[in-house]
Write an enzyme that holds these catalytic residues in place. Sequence first.
Site, mmCIF file in Angstrom:
data_model
loop_
_atom_site.group_PDB
_atom_site.id
_atom_site.type_symbol
_atom_site.label_atom_id
_atom_site.label_comp_id
_atom_site.label_asym_id
_atom_site.label_seq_id
_atom_site.Cartn_x
_atom_site.Cartn_y
_atom_site.Cartn_z
ATOM 1 N N GLU B 37 6.918 -14.196 15.276
ATOM 2 C CA GLU B 37 6.891 -13.776 13.878
ATOM 3 C C GLU B 37 7.945 -14.524 13.062
ATOM 4 O OE1 GLU B 37 5.974 -9.092 15.221
ATOM 5 O OE2 GLU B 37 7.991 -9.742 14.684
ATOM 6 N N ASP B 224 -3.205 -4.468 15.254
ATOM 7 C CA ASP B 224 -4.147 -3.686 16.067
ATOM 8 C C ASP B 224 -4.390 -2.336 15.416
ATOM 9 O OD1 ASP B 224 -1.219 -3.557 17.317
ATOM 10 O OD2 ASP B 224 -2.162 -1.606 17.669
#
Lengths: 266, 266
Positions: B37, B224
């Site tokens: 990230e 998710d």
Amino acid sequence: MVLPKEIPSSAENDMDSQTLSKLPISSILIIIAMQTEALPLVEKFQLSEDQKSVFPKEVPWVRYHGTYRNLQINLIWPGKDSALGVDSVGTISASLVTYASIQALHPDLIINAGTAGGFKAKGASIGDVFLVSECAFHDRRIPIPVFDLYGVGLKQAWKTPNLHKELDLKVGKLSTGDSLDMSAQDEASIVANDATVKDMEGAAVAYVADIFKVPAIFLKAVTDIVDGEKPTAEEFLQNLATVSAALDQAVTRVVDFISGKCIHEL
Amino acid sequence: MVLPKEIPSSAENDMDSQTLSKLPISSILIIIAMQTEALPLVEKFQLSEDQKSVFPKEVPWVRYHGTYRNLQINLIWPGKDSALGVDSVGTISASLVTYASIQALHPDLIINAGTAGGFKAKGASIGDVFLVSECAFHDRRIPIPVFDLYGVGLKQAWKTPNLHKELDLKVGKLSTGDSLDMSAQDEASIVANDATVKDMEGAAVAYVADIFKVPAIFLKAVTDIVDGEKPTAEEFLQNLATVSAALDQAVTRVVDFISGKCIHEL
């Protein structure tokens, strides 16, 4: 580490860590999450509260310090949450005070003492004080290879065979999580960790101590039986004061034993 | 805070915090738990890795820093666990780096950015980036009055109505816990927290930021769907790279918006 007087101070720079580790332990950091657990020890060791904190002014952490049997003792209690007024329990406060205390105080040894839940199926009874052999987490489930091990975070406590022989403390594994109660998933992880006692700070203290390679030992006194009939919170509150007394007695005996010994003699 | 050039430096001592808060934000601390990230943002903002760390030599934490649009940017990634080699995710590392970074870098604003699970029942889809309104924990159950609230640890994010208006980010509440999966107890607490996104760091960053009264905002990108069909770990790994790109784009837009504004104009 404060050097004994007979060693010239210029020798300090020449000494490797092996030599240093043969010197008597001079500075102990005791980390205790709850005021009820901490105050009797403050009195026993005749410690004084810090007037000018070694920590940033914003944090509620309280340092008590003094000298007891040639040991420089720093007892840190994470203090009351500034908004809610309850003890700053749990892994976040425990890791923060361990980190900040190691940075500010450079202890030779950390003792994390506190109350815990015990499993009667593993031999725990109310009032038992356990010397912990290893710590792990039971509420950090990360089902991705290697991350799963990181989540469990298994750390060995400093090995103290002589301390164990001298004092008649039970020995067991500790499992740490941020909840006082126990979910089915927590229980499965605690069983996987083969733990006899369950607390809310130990593995967090162990994690930070391990980063800085500061030896750490853990004394956990059983306030409630997790696999028993009574609800944990009720049993915990009922026994907190009396079990804290047993814990404090054990900490005193451990500190008495430590006095004058080097880290490898424990 | 670095003072703008038109204000004489002697004025600094006379300025109260209200005056200071009207000055443009000059220093931002970005906290990101995973290297995947973090690295695209390091490149985007052309940040350099610290040569001489501001942190103790023992910790794996990595600081990237540089100047971007008149903003001094420090991006901290907690680094790889030294024993296991995986990203130091979770609340303990997040709280430690937040604490140590505030002490070392005195930021005007903290941005915690990262991936998260989202609840489709609350309107989350894969790739959405949420601006968080408030953070709480879902795995710190302490069923004793007041301690229960401490466990939940609800903290408001810094209010950013103009940022919200300007950028078309969804707004939602964040719930934090140290597990990637979700137990039935976690789910009940997440529902009680009214959360749309679930991560492993946010509320820990918020806890420390709140102690030091440093404004903090939270950008969470959905990798998710927690209340969906696919297992979280599989979906998370599948979407991590592409969703990180969406996250990084959002962080860039937020930083562009912040540039030149004071904290109350966000």
